[in-house]
Design an enzyme around this catalytic site. Structure first.
Site, PDB file in Angstrom:
ATOM      1  N   HIS A   1     -23.359 -19.461 -25.794  1.00  0.00           N
ATOM      2  CA  HIS A   1     -23.094 -20.537 -26.564  1.00  0.00           C
ATOM      3  C   HIS A   1     -22.373 -21.543 -25.844  1.00  0.00           C
ATOM      4  O   HIS A   1     -21.269 -22.388 -26.015  1.00  0.00           O
ATOM      5  CB  HIS A   1     -21.825 -19.948 -27.402  1.00  0.00           C
ATOM      6  CG  HIS A   1     -22.479 -19.085 -28.583  1.00  0.00           C
ATOM      7  ND1 HIS A   1     -23.351 -19.543 -29.936  1.00  0.00           N
ATOM      8  CD2 HIS A   1     -22.222 -17.783 -28.897  1.00  0.00           C
ATOM      9  CE1 HIS A   1     -23.385 -18.752 -30.512  1.00  0.00           C
ATOM     10  NE2 HIS A   1     -22.815 -17.380 -30.007  1.00  0.00           N
TER      11      HIS A   1
ATOM     12  N   GLN B   1     -29.215 -18.177 -32.176  1.00  0.00           N
ATOM     13  CA  GLN B   1     -29.300 -19.701 -32.634  1.00  0.00           C
ATOM     14  C   GLN B   1     -30.585 -20.500 -32.141  1.00  0.00           C
ATOM     15  O   GLN B   1     -30.471 -21.707 -32.181  1.00  0.00           O
ATOM     16  CB  GLN B   1     -27.974 -20.301 -32.537  1.00  0.00           C
ATOM     17  CG  GLN B   1     -26.935 -19.749 -33.345  1.00  0.00           C
ATOM     18  CD  GLN B   1     -26.255 -18.960 -32.798  1.00  0.00           C
ATOM     19  OE1 GLN B   1     -26.262 -18.326 -31.673  1.00  0.00           O
ATOM     20  NE2 GLN B   1     -25.914 -18.011 -33.937  1.00  0.00           N
TER      21      GLN B   1
ATOM     22  N   ASP C   1     -19.546 -13.698 -27.383  1.00  0.00           N
ATOM     23  CA  ASP C   1     -20.456 -12.875 -28.284  1.00  0.00           C
ATOM     24  C   ASP C   1     -22.128 -13.535 -27.858  1.00  0.00           C
ATOM     25  O   ASP C   1     -22.378 -14.606 -27.418  1.00  0.00           O
ATOM     26  CB  ASP C   1     -20.223 -13.133 -29.671  1.00  0.00           C
ATOM     27  CG  ASP C   1     -20.198 -14.784 -30.050  1.00  0.00           C
ATOM     28  OD1 ASP C   1     -19.528 -15.360 -29.226  1.00  0.00           O
ATOM     29  OD2 ASP C   1     -20.615 -15.144 -31.092  1.00  0.00           O
ATOM     30  N   GLU C   2     -22.990 -12.680 -28.438  1.00  0.00           N
ATOM     31  CA  GLU C   2     -24.413 -13.037 -28.667  1.00  0.00           C
ATOM     32  C   GLU C   2     -25.024 -13.701 -27.496  1.00  0.00           C
ATOM     33  O   GLU C   2     -25.602 -14.387 -27.396  1.00  0.00           O
ATOM     34  CB  GLU C   2     -24.409 -14.211 -29.818  1.00  0.00           C
ATOM     35  CG  GLU C   2     -24.024 -13.614 -31.260  1.00  0.00           C
ATOM     36  CD  GLU C   2     -24.054 -14.486 -32.493  1.00  0.00           C
ATOM     37  OE1 GLU C   2     -24.530 -14.196 -33.571  1.00  0.00           O
ATOM     38  OE2 GLU C   2     -24.024 -15.763 -31.955  1.00  0.00           O
ATOM     39  N   VAL C   3     -24.882 -12.917 -26.171  1.00  0.00           N
ATOM     40  CA  VAL C   3     -25.667 -13.293 -25.164  1.00  0.00           C
ATOM     41  C   VAL C   3     -26.799 -12.686 -25.224  1.00  0.00           C
ATOM     42  O   VAL C   3     -26.616 -11.075 -25.279  1.00  0.00           O
ATOM     43  CB  VAL C   3     -24.444 -12.604 -23.784  1.00  0.00           C
ATOM     44  CG1 VAL C   3     -25.651 -12.934 -22.488  1.00  0.00           C
ATOM     45  CG2 VAL C   3     -23.518 -13.299 -23.567  1.00  0.00           C
TER      46      VAL C   3
END
Length: 650
Positions: free
Chosen positions: A376, A401, A440-442
Site C-alpha cells: 500500500h 487493489q 496488510d495485503e503484501v
C-alpha cells in the site's frame, strides 16, 4: 458532446462475471481517435475483451478501440464485452461508476447508466417510519451499566455554575462548557458562592477505577465523580445526552433526576477512518471525532497513507504531498474511483494535524496515525523514486487493489532512510503511545526477482521472501520502541515471524487470526469486517453504496456483535478492545460518508462499552439520536432502521 454508456451483466457465476458495454455518440459531433477511461473497482480480465485492448491500474481502466472503430460518428455506437475475475457481481457499484472519452484534443464526460443486474432488489427505500417507535426521555447511548431513575428534575439554565474539584476533570469540564455553547447557547460561570443550588460539580473519587464514573442528577445540583480523566469525559458524554434537544421559551432545559454508575466493558474503543481513497476535510474529521466522544469512544485511528494518496505533510520530503497527495489526468498518480477528469486530493498540513490532535485530546480521544508499509505504498514510491524505486526489480505480482508497483523494497537503503525520517516526524506530531504501520495485503511474488532483496535474503539466511516483510517490520518496531512507541499492525504484521509480541494485532479478516495471535502472546484489537466494517452495504439493494465482500451489514447485525463470544475466558485479557472501520473507496462525498457511518456508529458504541444491552431499548433511544443528527445536517441511512421494532411492537 453527449456520450452515453450502458453496461449489462450478461453472466454471473462462481468462475466470474461478464459485462457488455455500449458507448453511444448522441451528439452532432464526431468523436475521433478516442479511448475510454473508466473507473471499476473490480479486477478486469484484459485478455477477455472482445473488441479493442484493455489496461487497468488500480480502479482506473483504459479501453482502446481497434483502428476500425477509432471514429465514432453521430448516432453510432461501440460495443464490446469483458470478464470480471471475481464472482458474483451484486451491486451497481461493482460496475463502471464513472467514465470519460479522451480524444486527441479534449476530454469528454460520459453519461454512465447504472449497471443492470437482474434478480436483485432494484432500489433503496429512503424512508424511515418512526411512528410506532416510542421515544424515551432518557436516551443515553451506550447503555450505562447501572441507571436508577429518581423522582424530580433539575433545571439547567444560564444561572447554573460549575465547580472543578480536581485538575483531572478540567478538560472534561471545558468540553462540557463548549458543547453547551455550541448546541444549546448556554454559558455558565465558575462557582464562587456557598449556595449549592444549580451547581454542577466535578469531584475526585478514588473508588472509581478503570474509566468508571458516577453521575448524580439531583433537584438542586449535579455531581460527577471519577478518579481518572477518562472517567470524567465519559460522565460528560452521558450528561450531554440527558439535555433535551429543545428548551422552552425561557432557555430552560429540564433533566430527570437519576444516578448512573458506569464503566466500560473494553478499554480500547476505536474507529478507523480512511482519508486516502477519498479525502475528508478537517472540519468533517472534527465532526466525527466529536460524535465519537459523545458515544464514549476513546481512539480515532487515522489512515493517512496508501496506494492512492499520501495525506500527511512530511517536512523532509515535500514531494510526498506535492506529488503523492494528488490524482488526475496530468498527475504522477492516475485518477482512482472518481473525479476522472480533474485534479483530486488533498493533505493535512502539520498544523492541521496538531489542530486535530488537540481537538481530540480535549474530548478524551487519542489519535493514532497509520503509515501503511511495506505494501500500500505506491503514492510514496511515485513521489520519491530516487529513494524507493528499485529499478532492477523484475518481480511479477498484482495486489488486491490491482497494482504491480506498490511495495517498498527491503533491499534498498533508501527504504530505511525513508522510514526513519517519516517516523521521526510522525512521532513528533502524534503524542499517542501507539503508531500503526498497516502491514496488510503484501502480494505473492513480491521481491522474488529483486537482486538487492535476494542478496539480503542470502546474507541473513532467509529462505522465504515473506521473511523480508518481517525483517522490515521488525526494523520499524525497534525504531519505534527507541522513541517510546508501541507498534500496531493488521493481522499480516506477523508474516515472516520477526516482530515481537509487543506489537498489537488488529484482526480484520476474521476472529481466527486474533485467536492465533493471542496464542503466540500478542495483545489484539478486534475489527472483523463481517461485523465492524462500516463501508459494507446495509441491504441487498443494487444501488446501495458501499462494498459487500465481507458481509451485508445492517444496523441490527452490527448491534448484535459480541466481541468476546468466541474468545476463551482465560484469553480475554489479551483483547484490548474493539474498533470499527470506514474505508473510503466508495465514499465520494460527505453525504455517502454520513450514510455509511450513521446510525451504525451508535450500535457500535454499545458493542464496545455496554456489558448488558437490549435491542428494542436501543431503537427507542436511537429515535432521539436521529432527530439530533437531522438538526446537525447529517444525512444518515434511513433504510429499514425500525423494521424490527415494528414487528416487535405489533
Amino acid at each position: 458532446m453527449r456520450l452515453h454508456l450502458e453496461h449489462h451483466l450478461i453472466a454471473n457465476g462462481e468462475a466470474g462475471s461478464r459485462l457488455s458495454v455500449t458507448l453511444s455518440n448522441q451528439s452532432d459531433s464526431i468523436l475521433d481517435d478516442w479511448h475510454l477511461a473508466f473507473s471499476c473497482i473490480r479486477r478486469l480480465a484484459a485478455n477477455s475483451l472482445t473488441c479493442g485492448s484493455l489496461k487497468q491500474v488500480g480502479s482506473l481502466c483504459r479501453l482502446t478501440p481497434p483502428e476500425s472503430a477509432r471514429v465514432l460518428a453521430p448516432g453510432q455506437h461501440f460495443y464490446t464485452e469483458f470478464e470480471v475475475t471475481l464472482p458474483h457481481i451484486t451491486l451497481q457499484g461493482h460496475g463502471i461508476t464513472e467514465a470519460v472519452a479522451v480524444s486527441q484534443y479534449a476530454m469528454h464526460k460520459v453519461e454512465v447508466a447504472p449497471l443492470q443486474i437482474r434478480d436483485r432488489m432494484p432500489f433503496r427505500d429512503a424512508s424511515t417510519d418512526r411512528s410506532l417507535v416510542k421515544s424515551t426521555v432518557i436516551a443515553i447511548t451506550p447503555q450505562p451499566a447501572q441507571l436508577m431513575v429518581q423522582s424530580g428534575s433539575f433545571t439547567l439554565d444560564s444561572r447554573c455554575q460549575t465547580q472543578c474539584g480536581t485538575p483531572l476533570a478540567q478538560a472534561a469540564l471545558q468540553w462540557f462548557a463548549d458543547e453547551l455553547v455550541q448546541r444549546h447557547h448556554l454559558t455558565f460561570t465558575e462557582h464562587h458562592e456557598f449556595s449549592r443550588s444549580g451547581l454542577i460539580s466535578f469531584q475526585m473519587d478514588s473508588q472509581c477505577r478503570e474509566g468508571s464514573y458516577r453521575l448524580d442528577v439531583k433537584t438542586d445540583h449535579i455531581q460527577i465523580q471519577a478518579s481518572e480523566e477518562c472517567g470524567f469525559f465519559s460522565a460528560v458524554a452521558s450528561l450531554l445526552q440527558l439535555i433535551p434537544l429543545q428548551s422552552d421559551n425561557s432557555m430552560l432545559f429540564v433533566l430527570p433526576c437519576l444516578t448512573i454508575q458506569d464503566k466500560p466493558r473494553l478499554g480500547y474503543r476505536g474507529m478507523m477512518l480512511d482519508c486516502v481513497r477519498h479525502f475528508h476535510s478537517v472540519s468533517k474529521v472534527k465532526q466525527i471525532i466529536n460524535q465519537l466522544a459523545r458515544l464514549k469512544f476513546n481512539v480515532f485511528h487515522w489512515h493517512l497513507t496508501d496506494d492512492e494518496g499520501w495525506r500527511i505533510e512530511i517536512n523532509a520530503y515535500p514531494a510526498l504531498t506535492e506529488i503523492g497527495a494528488w490524482r488526475g489526468p496530468n498527475e504522477q498518480l492516475p485518477a482512482q474511483f472518481s473525479h476522472l477528469t480533474e485534479r483530486y486530493g488533498g493533505f493535512y498540513s502539520q498544523q492541521d494535524i496538531r489542530e486535530v490532535v488537540a481537538y481530540a485530546s480535549a474530548r478524551g480521544i487519542t489519535v493514532i496515525p497509520e503509515i501503511d508499509i511495506p505494501g500500500h505504498s505506491r503514492a510514496a514510491i511515485k513521489a520519491l523514486p530516487e529513494l524507493l524505486y528499485d529499478a532492477q526489480d523484475e518481480s511479477q505480482y498484482i495486489s488486491v487493489q490491482h497494482f504491480n508497483d506498490n511495495v517498498l523494497s527491503p533491499g534498498l537503503d533508501g527504504t530505511y532512510t525513508f522510514l526513519r525520517t517519516v517516523l521521526d516526524e510522525v512521532c513528533e506530531l502524534f503524542p499517542a503511545p501507539y503508531i500503526h504501520v498497516g502491514a496488510d495485503e503484501v502480494p505473492e511474488g513480491v521481491w522474488s526477482r529483486s537482486p538487492s532483496c535476494q542478496q539480503l535474503m542470502a546474507q541473513l539466511g532467509y529462505t522465504d521472501p515473506k521473511e523480508l516483510q518481517g525483517h522490515l517490520l521488525r526494523f520499524a518496531e525497534q525504531y519505534l520502541e527507541q522513541k517510546g512507541r508501541r507498534m500496531l499492525g493488521w493481522e499480516e504484521v506477523v508474516h515472516g515471524e520477526k516482530v515481537s509480541t509487543e506489537t498489537v494485532i488488529f484482526s480484520w479478516q476474521s476472529e481466527k487470526a486474533a485467536l492465533e495471535c493471542i496464542g503466540k502472546g500478542h495483545d489484539v484489537v478486534l475489527q472483523p469486517g463481517q461485523f465492524l466494517y462500516l463501508d459494507m452495504v446495509q441491504s441487498h439493494c443494487v444501488d446501495e453504496p458501499g462494498l459487500d465482500w465481507a458481509a451485508i451489514l445492517p444496523l441490527e447485525k452490527v448491534y448484535h456483535y459480541d466481541p468476546l463470544a468466541n474468545i476463551p475466558a482465560d484469553k480475554q485479557d489479551k483483547v484490548l478492545g474493539v474498533q470499527v472501520a470506514l474505508w473510503s473507496e466508495t465514499v465520494v462525498d460527505e453525504h455517502t460518508l454520513d450514510y455509511l457511518l450513521y446510525p451504525r456508529l451508535f450500535a457500535a458504541a454499545e458493542v464496545t462499552w455496554s456489558e448488558s444491552r437490549q435491542w428494542y431499548q436501543f431503537l427507542r433511544k436511537l429515535n432521539n439520536h436521529l432527530i439530533e443528527l437531522e438538526q446537525l445536517g447529517i444525512s444518515y441511512c434511513r433504510n429499514g432502521i425500525f423494521d424490527g421494532y415494528k414487528q416487535w411492537a405489533c
